[in-house]
Enzyme design. Structure first.
Site, PDB file in Angstrom:
ATOM      1  N   GLU A  33       6.806   8.911 -22.531  1.00  0.00           N
ATOM      2  CA  GLU A  33       7.365   7.766 -21.802  1.00  0.00           C
ATOM      3  C   GLU A  33       8.801   7.539 -22.254  1.00  0.00           C
ATOM      4  O   GLU A  33       9.071   7.426 -23.445  1.00  0.00           O
ATOM      5  CB  GLU A  33       6.515   6.509 -22.061  1.00  0.00           C
ATOM      6  CG  GLU A  33       7.075   5.221 -21.497  1.00  0.00           C
ATOM      7  CD  GLU A  33       7.310   5.255 -19.987  1.00  0.00           C
ATOM      8  OE1 GLU A  33       6.348   5.497 -19.242  1.00  0.00           O
ATOM      9  OE2 GLU A  33       8.468   5.052 -19.551  1.00  0.00           O
ATOM     10  N   CYS A  42       4.645  -1.391 -13.400  1.00  0.00           N
ATOM     11  CA  CYS A  42       3.779  -2.562 -13.267  1.00  0.00           C
ATOM     12  C   CYS A  42       4.067  -3.624 -14.320  1.00  0.00           C
ATOM     13  O   CYS A  42       4.340  -4.776 -13.999  1.00  0.00           O
ATOM     14  CB  CYS A  42       2.323  -2.122 -13.345  1.00  0.00           C
ATOM     15  SG  CYS A  42       1.176  -3.494 -13.385  1.00  0.00           S
ATOM     16  N   LYS A  51       4.413 -11.784 -11.155  1.00  0.00           N
ATOM     17  CA  LYS A  51       3.371 -12.814 -11.247  1.00  0.00           C
ATOM     18  C   LYS A  51       3.846 -13.994 -12.077  1.00  0.00           C
ATOM     19  O   LYS A  51       3.499 -15.136 -11.808  1.00  0.00           O
ATOM     20  CB  LYS A  51       2.076 -12.249 -11.830  1.00  0.00           C
ATOM     21  CG  LYS A  51       1.033 -11.931 -10.794  1.00  0.00           C
ATOM     22  CD  LYS A  51       1.217 -10.654 -10.007  1.00  0.00           C
ATOM     23  CE  LYS A  51       2.059 -10.659  -8.802  1.00  0.00           C
ATOM     24  NZ  LYS A  51       2.300  -9.358  -8.196  1.00  0.00           N
ATOM     25  N   GLY A 115       9.577  13.811 -19.875  1.00  0.00           N
ATOM     26  CA  GLY A 115       8.818  15.034 -20.081  1.00  0.00           C
ATOM     27  C   GLY A 115       9.073  16.042 -18.968  1.00  0.00           C
ATOM     28  O   GLY A 115       9.115  15.670 -17.791  1.00  0.00           O
ATOM     29  N   VAL A 181       4.207  -6.080   0.879  1.00  0.00           N
ATOM     30  CA  VAL A 181       3.761  -6.862  -0.275  1.00  0.00           C
ATOM     31  C   VAL A 181       4.945  -7.348  -1.118  1.00  0.00           C
ATOM     32  O   VAL A 181       5.047  -8.533  -1.465  1.00  0.00           O
ATOM     33  CB  VAL A 181       2.811  -6.018  -1.150  1.00  0.00           C
ATOM     34  CG1 VAL A 181       2.188  -6.868  -2.210  1.00  0.00           C
ATOM     35  CG2 VAL A 181       1.742  -5.377  -0.298  1.00  0.00           C
ATOM     36  N   HIS A 444     -21.328 -25.002  -6.982  1.00  0.00           N
ATOM     37  CA  HIS A 444     -20.595 -25.978  -6.196  1.00  0.00           C
ATOM     38  C   HIS A 444     -19.902 -26.950  -7.129  1.00  0.00           C
ATOM     39  O   HIS A 444     -20.521 -27.394  -8.103  1.00  0.00           O
ATOM     40  CB  HIS A 444     -21.568 -26.755  -5.290  1.00  0.00           C
ATOM     41  CG  HIS A 444     -20.909 -27.849  -4.519  1.00  0.00           C
ATOM     42  ND1 HIS A 444     -20.104 -27.594  -3.426  1.00  0.00           N
ATOM     43  CD2 HIS A 444     -20.912 -29.194  -4.694  1.00  0.00           C
ATOM     44  CE1 HIS A 444     -19.652 -28.748  -2.948  1.00  0.00           C
ATOM     45  NE2 HIS A 444     -20.126 -29.739  -3.702  1.00  0.00           N
TER      46      HIS A 444
HETATM   47  P1  NAI Z   1       5.275  -1.727   2.044  1.00  0.00           P
HETATM   48  O1  NAI Z   1       5.036  -0.352   2.515  1.00  0.00           O
HETATM   49  O2  NAI Z   1       4.156  -2.621   1.673  1.00  0.00           O
HETATM   50  O3  NAI Z   1       6.137  -2.515   3.161  1.00  0.00           O
HETATM   51  C1  NAI Z   1       7.382  -2.046   3.632  1.00  0.00           C
HETATM   52  C2  NAI Z   1       7.705  -2.731   4.959  1.00  0.00           C
HETATM   53  O4  NAI Z   1       9.043  -2.409   5.324  1.00  0.00           O
HETATM   54  C3  NAI Z   1       6.808  -2.260   6.100  1.00  0.00           C
HETATM   55  O5  NAI Z   1       6.231  -3.395   6.696  1.00  0.00           O
HETATM   56  C4  NAI Z   1       7.768  -1.510   7.030  1.00  0.00           C
HETATM   57  O6  NAI Z   1       7.426  -1.618   8.386  1.00  0.00           O
HETATM   58  C5  NAI Z   1       9.110  -2.204   6.731  1.00  0.00           C
HETATM   59  N1  NAI Z   1      10.306  -1.411   7.047  1.00  0.00           N
HETATM   60  C6  NAI Z   1      10.535  -0.117   6.699  1.00  0.00           C
HETATM   61  N2  NAI Z   1      11.779   0.274   7.140  1.00  0.00           N
HETATM   62  C7  NAI Z   1      12.327  -0.811   7.746  1.00  0.00           C
HETATM   63  C8  NAI Z   1      13.583  -1.051   8.398  1.00  0.00           C
HETATM   64  N3  NAI Z   1      14.539  -0.102   8.487  1.00  0.00           N
HETATM   65  N4  NAI Z   1      13.812  -2.256   8.943  1.00  0.00           N
HETATM   66  C9  NAI Z   1      12.864  -3.242   8.854  1.00  0.00           C
HETATM   67  N5  NAI Z   1      11.679  -3.070   8.239  1.00  0.00           N
HETATM   68  C10 NAI Z   1      11.409  -1.879   7.701  1.00  0.00           C
HETATM   69  O7  NAI Z   1       6.312  -1.544   0.846  1.00  0.00           O
HETATM   70  P2  NAI Z   1       6.774  -2.500  -0.338  1.00  0.00           P
HETATM   71  O8  NAI Z   1       6.521  -3.934  -0.038  1.00  0.00           O
HETATM   72  O9  NAI Z   1       8.166  -2.057  -0.639  1.00  0.00           O
HETATM   73  O10 NAI Z   1       5.791  -2.095  -1.520  1.00  0.00           O
HETATM   74  C11 NAI Z   1       5.798  -0.759  -2.029  1.00  0.00           C
HETATM   75  C12 NAI Z   1       4.467  -0.389  -2.625  1.00  0.00           C
HETATM   76  O11 NAI Z   1       4.208  -1.149  -3.790  1.00  0.00           O
HETATM   77  C13 NAI Z   1       3.329  -0.618  -1.658  1.00  0.00           C
HETATM   78  O12 NAI Z   1       2.511   0.500  -1.647  1.00  0.00           O
HETATM   79  C14 NAI Z   1       2.608  -1.811  -2.223  1.00  0.00           C
HETATM   80  O13 NAI Z   1       1.225  -1.767  -1.953  1.00  0.00           O
HETATM   81  C15 NAI Z   1       2.919  -1.720  -3.713  1.00  0.00           C
HETATM   82  N6  NAI Z   1       2.917  -3.056  -4.296  1.00  0.00           N
HETATM   83  C16 NAI Z   1       1.742  -3.711  -4.439  1.00  0.00           C
HETATM   84  C17 NAI Z   1       1.715  -4.996  -4.924  1.00  0.00           C
HETATM   85  C18 NAI Z   1       0.409  -5.699  -5.022  1.00  0.00           C
HETATM   86  O14 NAI Z   1      -0.624  -5.053  -4.996  1.00  0.00           O
HETATM   87  N7  NAI Z   1       0.386  -7.033  -5.120  1.00  0.00           N
HETATM   88  C19 NAI Z   1       2.943  -5.704  -5.330  1.00  0.00           C
HETATM   89  C20 NAI Z   1       4.111  -4.921  -5.105  1.00  0.00           C
HETATM   90  C21 NAI Z   1       4.080  -3.640  -4.627  1.00  0.00           C
END
Ligand code: NAI
Length: 465
Positions: A33, A42, A51, A115, A181, A444
């Site tokens: 790392e 994360c 969070k 690595g 997200v 409840h």
């Molecule tokens: P995401 O894939 O969830 O969302 C990206 C959004 O950007 C999509 O709705 C897409 O349609 C939009 N987009 C793409 N190009 C665009 C453009 N040129 N103009 C306008 N809109 C556009 O990606 P995000 O939010 O960046 O997250 C990345 C990853 O990290 C995901 O796989 C997510 O699940 C993960 N993540 C999970 C979290 C959680 O579980 N709470 C928290 C943060 C990230």
């Protein structure tokens, strides 16, 4: 003789969990790392710091909007942004330090640096080459680039999620590109801090792929909280000066290109596997068309002795999916039977209210031609949700097989949804029916009663609606 049984590349939730399980199974383990602290994206610049900021700003929201109603009088607190970031860093420090303690406890070596795989069984870190029987690549992901947009986190104007967690000041106007997200969690943080937040999204609904009912309610609730949305708009580029930026977007429906002014632009348009510098070309590890490391059902790549898990392979980019794969691959390497049930991986958005989903969506099942039944229960009928000002607009929806009543999926938008979803995950793991959930006594007053009511709604009907 090899120095190690396993060398894991990357100490995020996939890598560090895998290392601990490998050590527990008696394997001599090291983790490579390069960051100064363990825990990967994360813990350092993702799930955990966001969070902390979500909690702090939710508390502010409560003070501003709900305290007076509960008889808590006095001026709402003002924001000391520097101190809030300090609190966030402390939370991160406690967690990353905790992983370091677990490494020592389990006698896992931390090889500090990047690595590079020189050959199967050989990993170079700095000037030293280490020999190992197995290699697990858990190098994670990085934000994917958007054409025409240059992210410069250090300047604090056009940033990705890492930069957005450490802005020098709270912006007046923030434009978020992408209603996924990251965009919605961090957009919520800044909206609560007083920024005028506009989210520009290419698709017609927030969180593409999620249950359509949830998408509609979620957007409505966030709009009430002050976020604005421009849907069906493709961002074409961002022009930044030293202090401001202009976001250019093209409405999908046609018409002229539009421009939005912003003090800060958050680019949240997805992430991509991080494979640079690993030496995959040299050793001949194959990638998929989407640039992920190709693996079989046991996380083995095409090169014997090299495995891969987490964001760098196929599947949802979620810390807990990586953790499960980390444990499973350790079992496989130790000659046991590692398994991950990809049909039961929950997804959670940690806004207020939270959004949580698991399994198939109603739309997907209908597309497959499956006969399904749904049971829905609104939090307006849940006593506990009313007491915490979170009853409005939220619900639990359970989807079952119309003939067998077996639970196939669920979506929750409401208080503590991210915790409640696990009752449904366990039900799905055991092949339970909605009736099984409905017949289980629920304390409840709890939010979880809404899960039972949704299960009742799959049968003879809920009590409180
Ligand atoms: P995401 O894939 O969830 O969302 C990206 C959004 O950007 C999509 O709705 C897409 O349609 C939009 N987009 C793409 N190009 C665009 C453009 N040129 N103009 C306008 N809109 C556009 O990606 P995000 O939010 O960046 O997250 C990345 C990853 O990290 C995901 O796989 C997510 O699940 C993960 N993540 C999970 C979290 C959680 O579980 N709470 C928290 C943060 C990230």
């Amino acid at each position: 003789m090899s120095q190690y049984d396993v060398i894991i590349i990357g100490a995020g939730p996939g890598g560090y969990v895998s290392a601990i399980r490998c050590a527990q199974l008696g394997l001599k383990t090291a983790v490579v790392e390069a960051r100064d602290t363990l825990g990967g994206t994360c813990l350092n610049v993702g799930c955990i710091p966001s969070k902390a900021l979500l909690h702090a700003t939710h508390s502010l929201h409560e003070a501003q909007h709900n305290f007076a109603d509960m008889g808590l009088k006095g001026k709402a607190p003002s924001v000391d942004w520097k101190q809030m970031k300090e609190y966030k860093s402390n939370v991160v420090g406690q967690n990353t330090g905790g992983i370091e303690f677990l490494f020592k406890k389990n006698k896992i070596d931390w090889l500090k640096g990047y690595g590079t795989i020189e050959a199967a069984g050989k990993v170079k870190v700095g000037d030293t080459t280490y020999e190992t029987k197995n290699i697990v690549i858990a190098s994670g992901s990085v934000p994917s680039a958007l054409p025409g947009v240059e992210v410069e986190n250090d300047k604090g104007i056009v940033v990705d999620s890492t930069g957005a967690l450490d802005l020098p000041k709270v912006p007046k106007k923030m434009v978020v590109i992408g209603a996924g997200v990251i965009g919605l969690e961090l957009g919520s943080v800044y909206a609560r801090l007083g920024s005028e937040v506009t989210v520009v999204e290419y698709m017609d609904a927030v969180c593409p792929g999620m249950d359509a009912d949830v998408q509609r309610s979620f957007k409505r609730i966030l709009e009430k909280q002050g976020l604005s949305f421009i849907m069906g708009a493709a961002v074409q580029g961002v022009e930044a000066t030293k202090t401001k930026a202009k976001v250019k977007y093209q409405p999908k429906a046609g018409g002229d290109e539009e421009v939005l002014d912003a003090d800060v632009v958050l680019v949240a348009t997805g992430r991509k596997p991080f494979v640079e510098g690993l030496g995959l070309d040299t050793v001949g590890v194959k990638l998929t068309e989407r640039g992920q490391i190709a693996t079989d059902a046991h996380w083995a790549t095409n090169v014997p002795g090299i495995y891969a898990i987490g964001d760098v392979i196929e599947g949802p980019m979620l810390a807990h999916k990586a953790e499960d794969e980390g444990m499973a691959v350790a079992e496989v390497i130790a000659g046991k039977h590692g398994h991950v049930n990809y049909g039961v991986i929950p997804g959670v958005v940690y806004t207020t209210p939270e959004v949580a989903t698991v399994g198939a969506t109603e739309a997907d099942l209908k597309k497959e031609g499956r006969k399904v039944k749904t049971g829905k229960f609104m939090f307006m009928g849940n006593a506990r949700a009313k007491a915490v000002h979170q009853a409005e607009g939220g619900f639990v929806k359970i989807i079952t097989d119309a003939e067998t009543d077996r639970v196939l999926g669920a979506a929750i938008i409401g208080p503590a949804a991210g915790d409640m979803i696990h009752e449904i995950c366990v039900a799905m793991e055991f092949g339970a029916s909605a009736q099984d959930i409905a017949l289980t006594c629920h304390a409840h007053p709890t939010y979880s009663e809404a899960v039972r009511e949704a299960a009742l709604a799959c049968g003879d009907g809920p009590i409180h609606s």
